[in-house]
Each structure stands twice: as C-alpha cells, then as structure tokens.
Design a protein around this motif. Structure first.
Motif, PDB file in Angstrom:
ATOM      1  N   GLU A  35      42.771  35.783  54.355  1.00  0.00           N
ATOM      2  CA  GLU A  35      44.110  35.833  54.920  1.00  0.00           C
ATOM      3  C   GLU A  35      45.104  35.906  53.780  1.00  0.00           C
ATOM      4  O   GLU A  35      44.898  35.313  52.725  1.00  0.00           O
ATOM      5  CB  GLU A  35      44.403  34.563  55.741  1.00  0.00           C
ATOM      6  N   GLY A  36      46.181  36.638  54.012  1.00  0.00           N
ATOM      7  CA  GLY A  36      47.189  36.728  52.963  1.00  0.00           C
ATOM      8  C   GLY A  36      47.926  35.415  52.797  1.00  0.00           C
ATOM      9  O   GLY A  36      48.167  34.951  51.702  1.00  0.00           O
ATOM     10  N   SER A  37      48.276  34.768  53.937  1.00  0.00           N
ATOM     11  CA  SER A  37      49.039  33.532  53.851  1.00  0.00           C
ATOM     12  C   SER A  37      48.183  32.387  54.367  1.00  0.00           C
ATOM     13  O   SER A  37      47.076  32.575  54.829  1.00  0.00           O
ATOM     14  CB  SER A  37      50.322  33.653  54.664  1.00  0.00           C
ATOM     15  N   ASP A  38      48.737  31.179  54.292  1.00  0.00           N
ATOM     16  CA  ASP A  38      47.976  30.008  54.698  1.00  0.00           C
ATOM     17  C   ASP A  38      47.761  29.953  56.204  1.00  0.00           C
ATOM     18  O   ASP A  38      46.732  29.511  56.663  1.00  0.00           O
ATOM     19  CB  ASP A  38      48.705  28.738  54.238  1.00  0.00           C
ATOM     20  N   TRP A  51      31.275  30.426  48.909  1.00  0.00           N
ATOM     21  CA  TRP A  51      31.644  29.275  49.734  1.00  0.00           C
ATOM     22  C   TRP A  51      32.304  29.739  51.035  1.00  0.00           C
ATOM     23  O   TRP A  51      32.996  29.009  51.686  1.00  0.00           O
ATOM     24  CB  TRP A  51      32.584  28.350  48.957  1.00  0.00           C
ATOM     25  N   LEU A  52      32.048  30.977  51.424  1.00  0.00           N
ATOM     26  CA  LEU A  52      32.637  31.495  52.654  1.00  0.00           C
ATOM     27  C   LEU A  52      32.489  30.485  53.776  1.00  0.00           C
ATOM     28  O   LEU A  52      31.411  29.954  54.004  1.00  0.00           O
ATOM     29  CB  LEU A  52      31.949  32.802  53.040  1.00  0.00           C
ATOM     30  N   PRO A  69      37.960  36.601  45.815  1.00  0.00           N
ATOM     31  CA  PRO A  69      37.254  37.855  46.125  1.00  0.00           C
ATOM     32  C   PRO A  69      38.121  39.097  45.968  1.00  0.00           C
ATOM     33  O   PRO A  69      37.593  40.209  46.059  1.00  0.00           O
ATOM     34  CB  PRO A  69      36.839  37.680  47.577  1.00  0.00           C
ATOM     35  N   SER A  70      39.431  38.926  45.760  1.00  0.00           N
ATOM     36  CA  SER A  70      40.232  40.126  45.547  1.00  0.00           C
ATOM     37  C   SER A  70      39.935  40.753  44.185  1.00  0.00           C
ATOM     38  O   SER A  70      40.326  41.878  43.925  1.00  0.00           O
ATOM     39  CB  SER A  70      41.723  39.795  45.679  1.00  0.00           C
ATOM     40  N   PHE A  71      39.235  40.018  43.319  1.00  0.00           N
ATOM     41  CA  PHE A  71      38.749  40.615  42.068  1.00  0.00           C
ATOM     42  C   PHE A  71      37.507  41.452  42.353  1.00  0.00           C
ATOM     43  O   PHE A  71      36.687  41.082  43.190  1.00  0.00           O
ATOM     44  CB  PHE A  71      38.375  39.527  41.055  1.00  0.00           C
ATOM     45  N   ALA A  72      37.384  42.552  41.637  1.00  0.00           N
ATOM     46  CA  ALA A  72      36.159  43.347  41.744  1.00  0.00           C
ATOM     47  C   ALA A  72      35.256  42.960  40.588  1.00  0.00           C
ATOM     48  O   ALA A  72      35.715  42.843  39.450  1.00  0.00           O
ATOM     49  CB  ALA A  72      36.498  44.831  41.682  1.00  0.00           C
ATOM     50  N   VAL A  73      33.984  42.717  40.885  1.00  0.00           N
ATOM     51  CA  VAL A  73      33.090  42.250  39.821  1.00  0.00           C
ATOM     52  C   VAL A  73      31.796  43.055  39.814  1.00  0.00           C
ATOM     53  O   VAL A  73      31.357  43.594  40.830  1.00  0.00           O
ATOM     54  CB  VAL A  73      32.748  40.759  39.994  1.00  0.00           C
ATOM     55  N   GLU A  74      31.214  43.106  38.619  1.00  0.00           N
ATOM     56  CA  GLU A  74      29.874  43.670  38.434  1.00  0.00           C
ATOM     57  C   GLU A  74      29.109  42.703  37.564  1.00  0.00           C
ATOM     58  O   GLU A  74      29.698  41.900  36.842  1.00  0.00           O
ATOM     59  CB  GLU A  74      29.961  45.002  37.672  1.00  0.00           C
ATOM     60  N   LEU A 116      41.716  26.848  57.521  1.00  0.00           N
ATOM     61  CA  LEU A 116      42.718  27.745  56.937  1.00  0.00           C
ATOM     62  C   LEU A 116      42.644  27.728  55.416  1.00  0.00           C
ATOM     63  O   LEU A 116      42.755  28.759  54.761  1.00  0.00           O
ATOM     64  CB  LEU A 116      44.122  27.334  57.379  1.00  0.00           C
ATOM     65  N   ARG A 117      42.427  26.534  54.836  1.00  0.00           N
ATOM     66  CA  ARG A 117      42.393  26.415  53.377  1.00  0.00           C
ATOM     67  C   ARG A 117      41.202  27.196  52.811  1.00  0.00           C
ATOM     68  O   ARG A 117      41.334  27.935  51.842  1.00  0.00           O
ATOM     69  CB  ARG A 117      42.298  24.950  52.974  1.00  0.00           C
ATOM     70  N   ARG A 118      40.053  27.043  53.458  1.00  0.00           N
ATOM     71  CA  ARG A 118      38.875  27.740  52.926  1.00  0.00           C
ATOM     72  C   ARG A 118      39.010  29.238  53.127  1.00  0.00           C
ATOM     73  O   ARG A 118      38.609  30.016  52.274  1.00  0.00           O
ATOM     74  CB  ARG A 118      37.612  27.233  53.620  1.00  0.00           C
ATOM     75  N   ARG A 119      39.608  29.632  54.249  1.00  0.00           N
ATOM     76  CA  ARG A 119      39.793  31.050  54.469  1.00  0.00           C
ATOM     77  C   ARG A 119      40.770  31.613  53.431  1.00  0.00           C
ATOM     78  O   ARG A 119      40.599  32.717  52.930  1.00  0.00           O
ATOM     79  CB  ARG A 119      40.348  31.271  55.865  1.00  0.00           C
ATOM     80  N   HIS A 120      41.782  30.798  53.110  1.00  0.00           N
ATOM     81  CA  HIS A 120      42.750  31.227  52.107  1.00  0.00           C
ATOM     82  C   HIS A 120      42.069  31.352  50.750  1.00  0.00           C
ATOM     83  O   HIS A 120      42.284  32.317  50.018  1.00  0.00           O
ATOM     84  CB  HIS A 120      43.893  30.222  52.038  1.00  0.00           C
ATOM     85  N   LEU A 121      41.220  30.369  50.408  1.00  0.00           N
ATOM     86  CA  LEU A 121      40.459  30.431  49.152  1.00  0.00           C
ATOM     87  C   LEU A 121      39.636  31.709  49.100  1.00  0.00           C
ATOM     88  O   LEU A 121      39.539  32.367  48.078  1.00  0.00           O
ATOM     89  CB  LEU A 121      39.494  29.242  49.061  1.00  0.00           C
TER      90      LEU A 121
END
Lengths: 595, 214
Positions: A419-422, A28-29, B55-60, A410-415
């Motif tokens: 980004e580390g923060s909102d 969903w990027l 996406p911070s999880f690594a997956v296979e 911002l919300r989708r990027r956070h999802l």
C-alpha cells in the motif's frame, strides 16, 4: 558514482523484469488471516450504517409491512412536512451544528495562538484531558445547574445585585437553542483542543513561529497565518464529526435544547417512541430529513472553509502582522477558559446537589450535606450502572483487539509496500461513517432490521452496536503511537530470531502499554456516553446509566439528577485514571517508559 | 562449501537506477567495510542482507551463509545480527531482560538462561547489571548491552550500521577495539557500513567503496 555504475544502469533493474526475485525481498509478507482484518473492520463499521440507512429509506416512503405499509408512497414525507414548526426544528439543528463547530474552533485557535510554544500549553493539555472523559449528558446537566435562573451563577449574582428570587429568563430550553449551543461548545472545545494539540507537532510550530516573529509578526498573527492552516488540515475529520454531532444530538438537546419546537433529532426520537406505531413512518421520513440537514451543514461548512482560507491568504498577502498583541492574547484565550471553567464548575455544582439536604435560593451552599439522596437512589441505579460498565468494558476490549489486529495488518502491509499509505481509502471512509452519519438517521433503520430478524434486545446486541461507535475512536487514539514506534526495534528482534507474533506480544504491546490503556479508556468513555444506541437497541429493557440520567434530567429533583450525573461522569473518569496509572505501575523503575 | 557470508552477484536498484553491485565473500572473523556517501545504497545493502529491504527495490543475486542460501528466508530465520548507531535497548525490560530476549532458544531452563546472561554481562564488563534499567546506563554501556544481546542469539553473521558514529573520540577507540575483538574471537563474518575511514582502518578488513567500485 553515476559514471561508475553506468554499465549497470544500462540494464535497468525494474520490478517487471524481475518477478521471480521480488518474492524474496519481502519474506515477512503478512499472514492471510491478519490481512483479512482491515476489510472485516470496515464491514463491521460501514455495514450497520448502510443497512440502517436502507432500513430508514423504505419506511420513509411508506414501506414497512409489519405496520401495514406494503406500497410505496410520499404520504410519510407529506405528513412530516405538515408537522407544525418543522422548519424551525430543522433550522435549530442546522444552526446547532454550525455555530457549535465555529465557536469551538475559534476558541481553540485563540487558545493555541496565544499559548503555542509556551509552557502554558502543556499545562492546559494536562488540565483539560480529563474533561474529555465527561459524558455529554453529565456536562449538559452541569451547565443547566450552573446557568439556570436558580443556578450557581445567579446565586453568586444575587447578593451583590440584591435579589432573593430567581430572575425570570428561560434557561435551559430557550427557544433559540442558545443553551444547547453553549452546552455543545463547552463539551466540544476541549475535544477539538486536544485533537489540535496532537496535530500541532506536525505543523512545526516552533520553527514557523520563530520565522514569522523574525519577520515582525505577532504571536497571534504568526500562528494563525503560518501554523494553523497545517493544524486545521489534520483535524478536519474531528471538526466534521463535531458538526454532524451538533446537528443531530439527542441527549444534550433533550436536556438543554428548546422544547416548542424541539430540534429535529429530538422530535424524531419522540415519534419513534410514540405508542402510536404509525408515527414510525414520520420518524423514518424525519430521519431522512435529518440526513439532509446534516449534509447541508457539512456543505455550508465547506463554504466557510473556502472563505476562511481566502481570508487567511488575503491577510498573509497584505502582511497583517498585529505586532503588539499582548492584550489581544489575554482576550483570545478567554472562550476556551470559560468553557472549561463552566464544565468543571457545573460538575461540582451537580455533585454538591447530590449531597444537598435543603438548598434554597439564593444560598451559595446547601443548608447541610446528607447521604440521604444517595442511599435512596443508589439501589435503583445499580442495575443501569452495571449495564453501562459491562457494555463499556466489553465493547472497548473487543474494539481494542480488533484495532490492534487492524493496525498490525496495515503496518506489515505498509512494510511490504503493498500500500502506498498507512491506511487504505475504504478503511478511512468506513472509520469516518459512524462519526459523520447522524446516529438517528440509521439506528432507527437498524432497529427495524433487528425486529425483522427476530433479534430481541440483549447485552450482546447492545455491545455490537456500541462497537460501531467505539472502534473509530479507539483507532483514532491508537493509530499515531502505533505507527510512530521506531521500526528498528522490530528489526532487531527479528534479527535475534523472534517471530512476528512474539515480537508483537513481547515488544510492541508492552512498549505501547500507555497508548493502549488510553485507547481502552477512550473506548470505554465513548461507550458509557452513548445515549441513542442504548435507548433504541435497548428498547427500554436495558437501561444504562446514560439513558436513565437523560430520562431523569427532565424531571424536577436536582438531587437525584445529581446522583445520576455524578455516576455517569465517574465511570469514564475512573477509567482514565486507571489508564494513566497502569503503565506507571507496570513499568515502575523504567525511565525509558515514561511519557 | 564457502565458509562465512557470501554476497553472490548482488545488485540492488531503485526505479531503474542502479545503486549497489557487489560480489564478495566475508570469511568468519573478517570485517568487510562498505563506504560511500549518503544515498549510495549502503543502507539498502544492509537491509537486503538482513531481510528488511523494501520490495520497491529491484534485486538480483543471493545471500549465502556457510553455503546455505538465505535470500528467501524471513529475517527471524536468518540468524544475522544487527547493530545500529543507537543501542535501541527495549525500554520496558531490564538489562538482563534485554540480554535474555536475545539469548538463543536452544538454551533451556531458567538457571541455564540466567547463567548465560550473567556470563555475557561479565564479557561486556557489566557484571551485576542484570536488574538495571537500561535508560540509566551510559552510551558506551548501552552499546555493549546491545552487542551482548546480539551475540547471545549466536548470529552466523553481523551487520553493523554506523555503530560508532554516536560516540566521542575516546569512546570510539575503546568500542572499536571491543567490538572487533569479540567478532574476531568468535569468528563471525561481519558487514560494516560507515562513512568514517577510521572505522574501516580499525576493522582491518577489505574496504568496498560504493562510490567507485562495483
């Protein structure tokens, strides 16, 4: 479990090792168009501020070809420093910002410390929220009508004390700026209080207060030492905004502030509007000085923060408990209550004046009420009223759309964990700039730029300048509810096959209808209350209800002043009333939608 | 072609730590129960299959539905239904509105869609509830609406995340029978995550324990 999966952990799964797989986990990027909104919003906010500052620096050093300044010199600064009473003006501005913020903040602390965790606080919140909508100028006019020698307070005092002429003291326009500070404190205290109440839940007041009291601390000491530091940390930006506003405000200072000399910002406005165009060089130099005064105020405040933090640690280490604080509690809520009462009473007095036929001192009420002032004044007030309405509606609507797109990006990027923060740092800075940089320091440069570009005063131009001040407040009002919505609603909608845009339009926006309406009303109120942007960008050709109200306030007739102040306050109050009732109407019969 | 939900060589890790390793096929109508203590990666597995994994999880590995690889698809393109322990009915919509929100777009026309909603209300024993405010329903009723909403989207697989943990004992029994009965009659492959052994027993399918099996 660690043992069972040892065989796996021997081949560590790292992002770097799996670049091709990563793409698949964030299908969903966010779209590229949506992701261009946050930088765009930042540019929209920071661009005018920075361009305006640049447009001030050059004339301040003598460069303004249109007015014959082609070389760089220190002449404007020298002329500025030769102006009589300049140091006093600067000191008044500095004190105005710092005293206002300190007293307002202490009032908020007192009220919260005495009422946190009780039902009184919720009542206060509901009662004070409408005060936020009252424009600064209307509040200042109200305070003047209340506290002037012939004002309501002295009328109340006249009978018991036995005088029938107004006493002799200077209010407003006292030389020490006390009236100005009183006006700013009364208006900023409700603002800071509501901001602090919004930040309160994150400081876990119930648990921390219970703990502190079980250790023998009284309510006030427990709140101040255990809860307040976490609250203050969250409301620093609004506090800084109050300080910056206090040092550079023009409309309130023109209505309540000293006149010989006036505060720096008022004098700069005078130089800018001086028919002698060469005065504009002094105005530019003054704008630079104003920037410095505001910066000094913020630096001094930083010092006060350090001192107060040290004091708080010292008191905590000493175990200062103030266990029996019942009478103290009654005392510390007084500043906030007095401020709110003054604001409300002032508005009522103003309204009464607008209907008064004859109202002699020391009569408590007018001889009789009449619509004469209204019928006489209203025709001339309609056009500025229409301008305010149009600019407010347009700027708040555009701001809301931009803020929605911005927050969703911002919300989708956070999802997607890009980004580390909102909120990225550049956006935080851009949102804070219009609130911290004094309006007078960059609006003048902006107007010079508009002239150079050949842009004449027009509604679209005024709307776009208002946007710079409206967007930050709309964003502040909407961000928390936006990020607080349970993300599982959207996961369910996606699992039901709904696309992101449909989810936004059919779930998120309807579910956030209340906060959206409030954010719109906040934006509208901010726009209607703007004085300096309308004055400078409108250049006399686009009078708004606020520029007219301030211009009339220095005149003599309290009846006409009353009409304009009532109209000015009515616009945002109506907007808030609509915002409060709209969700209830739209979502009638949906218990889950009640706030 | 393999019918049902296939998890092919799925491995999920976070920060160099391996969480989940699973290679299974869930046949249509079957329930595969995944158990394990909190932090064992049960929720990450569900998020991966649903398409929501951070996406911070690594997956296979791959997720396949009836032989089609859906691993790269957006969640809304997968047609994998989700049920949480909370019903999460949309509070601004009526009960009927919630069901219609889930109803697949292939069913067109106002009358046809209303009929589908009415039929589903009958199936979940809530006949005549179309106009009701979801906030006025009991916990069990809300859970049934949530299930109906998901079923109306014609999911090719179901993910259940602790779906019964909010109910008291007697309601748990009823809801288990109800949910698993519908899954069987509609032949939907289902992945159930729970920490309650009774859920696994009622589901009747295989049990994978993330604590001790890979």
């Amino acid at each position: 479990m660690a043992g069972a999966l040892r065989s796996l952990s021997q081949r560590p799964l790292s992002k770097a090792a799996q670049p091709a797989q990563l793409r698949t986990t964030a299908p969903w990027l966010p779209g590229r168009l949506l992701q261009s909104v946050p930088p765009l919003v930042a540019l929209l906010l920071a661009g005018p501020v920075l361009a305006g500052l640049a447009g001030v620096v050059l004339p301040a050093f003598g460069y303004l070809p249109d007015l014959g300044g082609t070389g760089l010199s220190l002449q404007p600064l020298r002329v500025l420093l030769d102006q009589p009473g300049l140091a006093t003006s600067a000191a008044l501005s500095l004190a105005g910002g710092l005293v206002t913020a300190a007293v307002a903040l202490l009032g908020v602390l007192g009220l919260l410390a005495a009422t946190a965790g009780t039902r009184k606080l919720a009542l206060l919140q509901q009662g004070l929220a409408p005060l936020l909508a009252v424009p600064h100028a209307a509040a200042a006019v109200g305070l003047a009508v209340l506290l002037a020698p012939s004002g309501m307070l002295m009328r109340l005092a006249a009978l018991p004390l036995g005088f029938d002429r107004p006493p002799d003291y200077l209010f407003p326009h006292d030389p020490f700026g006390l009236a100005l500070m009183a006006g700013l404190i009364a208006k900023e205290m409700p603002f800071l209080l509501l901001v602090a109440i919004a930040a309160l839940p994150q400081a876990e007041p119930e648990r921390r207060l219970r703990l502190a009291r079980s250790l023998g601390y009284g309510r006030i000491a427990g709140f101040t030492l255990a809860v307040w530091p976490s609250v203050y940390r969250q409301i620093r930006l609004p506090v800084f905004a109050v300080i910056a506003y206090g040092t550079a405000v023009v409309d309130v200072a023109a209505i309540l502030g000293p006149s010989a000399p006036a505060t720096l910002a008022v004098r700069i406005t005078g130089w800018m509007n001086d028919p002698d165009l060469s005065r504009r060089f002094i105005a530019a130099a003054g704008a630079l000085l104003q920037l410095g005064v505001t910066a000094v105020a913020l630096i001094v405040w930083r010092g006060i923060e350090v001192l107060a933090g040290g004091l708080s640690l010292h008191l905590a280490a000493a175990g200062t408990r103030l266990p029996h604080d019942r009478s103290l509690r009654r005392l510390v809520i007084l500043p906030a209550l007095i401020a709110a009462a003054a604001l409300i009473a002032g508005l009522f007095a103003v309204m009464l004046w607008s209907f008064a036929a004859v109202w002699r001192f020391p009569d408590l009420l007018p001889d009789r009420l009449t619509l004469a002032t209204w019928t006489r004044t209203l025709p001339a007030a309609l056009r500025p009223l229409g301008t305010s309405l149009a600019v407010g509606a347009a700027s708040s609507t555009v701001a809301l759309v931009l803020v929605i797109a911005n927050l969703e990006a911002l919300r989708r990027r956070h999802l997607a964990s890009l980004e580390g923060s909102d909120v990225p740092a550049y956006l935080t800075v851009a949102l804070a700039l219009p609130l911290i940089v004094p309006q007078i320091a960059f609006l003048f440069g902006l107007e010079t730029g508009f002239l150079a570009l050949g842009l004449s005063p027009s509604l679209p131009l005024l709307i776009s300048v208002h946007l710079v001040f409206v967007i930050p407040y709309v964003a502040l009002a909407l961000a928390d509810p936006w990020f607080a919505l349970d993300p599982r609603y959207e996961q369910i909608a996606a699992s039901l096959g709904r696309r992101p845009l449909a989810v936004l339009l059919r779930l998120r926006l309807p579910m956030l209808l209340g906060p959206l309406a409030t954010a719109l009303a906040v934006g509208f109120a901010v726009s209607v209350g703007q004085y300096l942007p309308s004055l400078i960008v409108g250049a006399g050709r686009l009078p708004t209800i606020t520029t007219e109200a301030v211009a009339l306030a220095s005149g003599g007739d309290r009846r006409i002043i009353g009409v304009y102040a009532v109209l000015q306050a009515a616009l945002p109050l109506l907007a808030f009333a609509l915002a409060a009732s709209l969700p209830a109407l739209r979502h009638a019969g949906r218990r889950g939608m009640r706030a | 072609m393999i019918k049902g939900l296939a998890l092919e060589q799925v491995r999920i890790g976070l920060g160099g730590r391996a969480l989940v390793a699973i290679d299974r096929v869930v046949a249509p109508g079957d329930v595969l129960t995944v158990m394990g203590p909190s932090g064992s990666g049960k929720s990450s597995l569900l998020a991966f299959v649903g398409g929501f994994l951070d996406p911070s999880f690594a997956v296979e590995g791959r997720v396949c539905l009836d032989g089609t690889d859906v691993t790269a698809l957006a969640p809304e393109m997968r047609r994998i239904g989700l049920l949480f322990q909370d019903a999460l009915l949309f509070p601004h919509l009526s009960v009927g509105g919630n069901l219609a929100f889930g109803l697949a777009p292939s069913i067109r026309g106002r009358a046809a869609r209303a009929a589908a909603v009415t039929a589903m209300l009958e199936e979940i024993d809530l006949t005549g509830f179309e106009a009701r405010d979801p906030a006025t329903l009991s916990g069990g009723q809300q859970a049934r609406v949530a299930l109906g909403r998901t079923l109306l989207s014609a999911p090719r697989a179901l993910l259940l995340d602790e779906p019964f943990s909010r109910f008291d004992m007697s309601l748990k029994e009823t809801m288990r029978r109800f949910v698993f009965g519908l899954i069987q009659s509609r032949a939907i492959p289902t992945l159930l995550v729970t920490h309650d052994p009774a859920d696994a027993q009622a589901a009747g399918g295989d049990v994978v324990s993330l604590g001790d099996a890979a």
